[in-house]
Design a protein around this motif. Structure first.
Motif, PDB file in Angstrom:
ATOM      1  N   ILE A 104       0.843  -1.205   0.000  1.00 53.19           N
ATOM      2  CA  ILE A 104       0.000   0.000   0.000  1.00 53.19           C
ATOM      3  C   ILE A 104       0.877   1.253   0.000  1.00 53.19           C
ATOM      4  O   ILE A 104       0.580   2.237  -0.677  1.00 53.19           O
ATOM      5  CB  ILE A 104      -0.967  -0.034   1.200  1.00 53.19           C
ATOM      6  N   GLY A 107       1.723   2.463  -3.308  1.00 51.49           N
ATOM      7  CA  GLY A 107       0.668   3.062  -4.124  1.00 51.49           C
ATOM      8  C   GLY A 107      -0.321   2.069  -4.700  1.00 51.49           C
ATOM      9  O   GLY A 107      -1.164   2.437  -5.520  1.00 51.49           O
ATOM     10  N   PHE A 108      -0.225   0.807  -4.259  1.00 49.77           N
ATOM     11  CA  PHE A 108      -1.126  -0.208  -4.802  1.00 49.77           C
ATOM     12  C   PHE A 108      -1.802  -0.960  -3.654  1.00 49.77           C
ATOM     13  O   PHE A 108      -1.528  -0.709  -2.496  1.00 49.77           O
ATOM     14  CB  PHE A 108      -0.346  -1.179  -5.708  1.00 49.77           C
ATOM     15  N   GLY A 109      -2.687  -1.883  -4.036  1.00 51.40           N
ATOM     16  CA  GLY A 109      -3.334  -2.697  -3.019  1.00 51.40           C
ATOM     17  C   GLY A 109      -4.588  -2.077  -2.450  1.00 51.40           C
ATOM     18  O   GLY A 109      -4.967  -2.346  -1.310  1.00 51.40           O
ATOM     19  N   ALA A 110      -5.276  -1.251  -3.253  1.00 42.79           N
ATOM     20  CA  ALA A 110      -6.517  -0.627  -2.785  1.00 42.79           C
ATOM     21  C   ALA A 110      -7.735  -1.495  -3.091  1.00 42.79           C
ATOM     22  O   ALA A 110      -8.866  -1.085  -2.858  1.00 42.79           O
ATOM     23  CB  ALA A 110      -6.684   0.747  -3.422  1.00 42.79           C
ATOM     24  N   MET A 112      -8.586  -2.467  -6.155  1.00 45.26           N
ATOM     25  CA  MET A 112      -9.185  -1.995  -7.402  1.00 45.26           C
ATOM     26  C   MET A 112      -8.677  -2.782  -8.608  1.00 45.26           C
ATOM     27  O   MET A 112      -9.196  -2.627  -9.712  1.00 45.26           O
ATOM     28  CB  MET A 112      -8.860  -0.510  -7.616  1.00 45.26           C
TER      29      MET A 112
ATOM     30  N   ASP B  32      -1.957   9.555  -3.998  1.00 48.98           N
ATOM     31  CA  ASP B  32      -0.760   8.756  -3.751  1.00 48.98           C
ATOM     32  C   ASP B  32      -1.051   7.276  -3.994  1.00 48.98           C
ATOM     33  O   ASP B  32      -0.152   6.445  -3.877  1.00 48.98           O
ATOM     34  CB  ASP B  32      -0.258   8.944  -2.308  1.00 48.98           C
ATOM     35  N   MET B  33      -2.299   6.961  -4.286  1.00 50.70           N
ATOM     36  CA  MET B  33      -2.680   5.576  -4.589  1.00 50.70           C
ATOM     37  C   MET B  33      -2.798   5.402  -6.099  1.00 50.70           C
ATOM     38  O   MET B  33      -3.742   5.905  -6.718  1.00 50.70           O
ATOM     39  CB  MET B  33      -4.012   5.218  -3.925  1.00 50.70           C
ATOM     40  N   MET B  34      -1.843   4.707  -6.673  1.00 56.93           N
ATOM     41  CA  MET B  34      -1.875   4.500  -8.121  1.00 56.93           C
ATOM     42  C   MET B  34      -3.072   3.641  -8.524  1.00 56.93           C
ATOM     43  O   MET B  34      -3.576   3.734  -9.646  1.00 56.93           O
ATOM     44  CB  MET B  34      -0.562   3.865  -8.586  1.00 56.93           C
ATOM     45  N   SER B  35      -3.541   2.808  -7.614  1.00 60.02           N
ATOM     46  CA  SER B  35      -4.751   2.011  -7.883  1.00 60.02           C
ATOM     47  C   SER B  35      -5.911   2.926  -8.247  1.00 60.02           C
ATOM     48  O   SER B  35      -6.693   2.629  -9.153  1.00 60.02           O
ATOM     49  CB  SER B  35      -5.138   1.204  -6.642  1.00 60.02           C
ATOM     50  N   ALA B  39      -7.966   3.554 -11.878  1.00 59.78           N
ATOM     51  CA  ALA B  39      -9.408   3.302 -11.926  1.00 59.78           C
ATOM     52  C   ALA B  39     -10.205   4.538 -12.340  1.00 59.78           C
ATOM     53  O   ALA B  39     -11.265   4.397 -12.953  1.00 59.78           O
ATOM     54  CB  ALA B  39      -9.892   2.797 -10.573  1.00 59.78           C
ATOM     55  N   LEU B  51       4.004  10.648  -3.924  1.00 55.15           N
ATOM     56  CA  LEU B  51       4.662   9.332  -3.967  1.00 55.15           C
ATOM     57  C   LEU B  51       5.765   9.351  -5.006  1.00 55.15           C
ATOM     58  O   LEU B  51       5.532   9.745  -6.149  1.00 55.15           O
ATOM     59  CB  LEU B  51       3.628   8.256  -4.319  1.00 55.15           C
ATOM     60  N   ASN B  53       8.052   6.939  -6.901  1.00 54.97           N
ATOM     61  CA  ASN B  53       8.652   5.678  -7.360  1.00 54.97           C
ATOM     62  C   ASN B  53       8.378   5.505  -8.849  1.00 54.97           C
ATOM     63  O   ASN B  53       7.602   6.257  -9.459  1.00 54.97           O
ATOM     64  CB  ASN B  53       8.200   4.465  -6.527  1.00 54.97           C
TER      65      ASN B  53
END
Lengths: 143, 120
Positions: A104, A107-110, A112, B32-35, B39, B51, B53
């Motif tokens: 998380i 930036g991933f693992g939401a 989705m 900051d959430m690329m997810s 989406a 973020l 990276n």
């Protein structure tokens, strides 16, 4: 290229190689752009494949992605080597995630990824066996 | 709004070789959430994030976004800028806070470009 012929590409995705995650998706995106595939289809392919590639790195133990590009569509088969998904219905729900904090923080693992892969696909299939692995097949048509 | 206007409003520095400051963008997405970017963001958006990276650049590339604005007090690693140059994505760095950055851009006409399902 006749109707049943395809251009085939295979990519190996390594476990925990977060730095290079997305390089396979970038390569497919560039190939489609060079083939003058419709921009909205390229975007859908890029997002769906990238989400899958990320999943293979952060949730699975890596695996392979087989890509077949036909005249009217692309078929992407993402096959990982475990650990598998116990409850696919639950995993397909937006917001459901088993990602650890370090993922998380990247930036991933939401929760989705899988729903977004399905949303960007015209045909979507997922099969999984705990302890064996997960195979996701996505087809996107070039409109 | 042109990328050059964004640079000026944010007192940002451009870190990549490939920044077309005359390019027009119509919206911004901040996360900051690329997810969530994958989406919900629009392809004509810029991405604002704290973020740092490589996957921020990969995400922007997949979404067809032309510019990433990094928020922060430190510079991104050279590898990130190298990747941005390779992907031909403009990267800017501003020392303004996330709140100030979004506020300035919104006040000056850049919209959120958020899909309707998120606005309900």
């Amino acid at each position: 290229m006749s109707c049943n012929d395809s251009l085939h590409f295979q990519y190996v995705v390594s476990k925990d190689d977060f730095t290079h995650a997305g390089s396979a998706s970038s390569d497919v995106k560039n190939k489609l752009k060079k083939m003058n595939v419709d921009a909205s289809a390229v975007r859908k392919v890029s997002i769906a494949m990238y989400e899958g590639e990320i999943n293979m790195i952060i949730h699975a133990y890596g695996g392979t992605i087989d890509v077949d590009i036909y005249e009217d569509r692309i078929v992407m088969c993402l096959k990982d080597t475990g650990p598998g998904i116990a409850n696919i219905e639950e995993a397909m729900q937006e917001g459901f995630s088993t990602a650890p904090a370090d993922v998380i923080n990247l930036g991933f693992g939401a929760g989705m990824g899988l729903p977004n892969m399905r949303a960007n696909s015209d045909e979507f299939n997922i099969e999984s066996e705990v302890g064996v692995g997960t195979t996701v097949t996505m087809t996107i048509y070039f409109t | 709004m042109k990328l050059g206007d964004i640079k000026d409003l944010l007192h940002a520095s451009v870190l990549t070789n490939c920044c077309d400051l005359d390019m027009d963008v119509d919206s911004a997405f901040c996360s900051d959430m690329m997810s969530n970017v994958l989406a919900y963001a629009n392809d004509k958006s810029i991405l604002i994030t704290g973020l740092y990276n490589a996957q921020v650049l990969r995400t922007a590339d997949m979404m067809g976004m032309a510019c990433v604005v990094f928020i922060g007090r430190r510079d991104p690693d050279p590898e990130i800028i190298e990747l941005a140059n390779e992907l031909e994505i403009c990267v800017m760095l501003t020392r303004s806070s996330m709140f100030t950055t979004c506020g300035l851009l919104f006040y000056n006409g850049l919209n959120g470009g958020v899909p309707s399902e998120l606005q309900r």
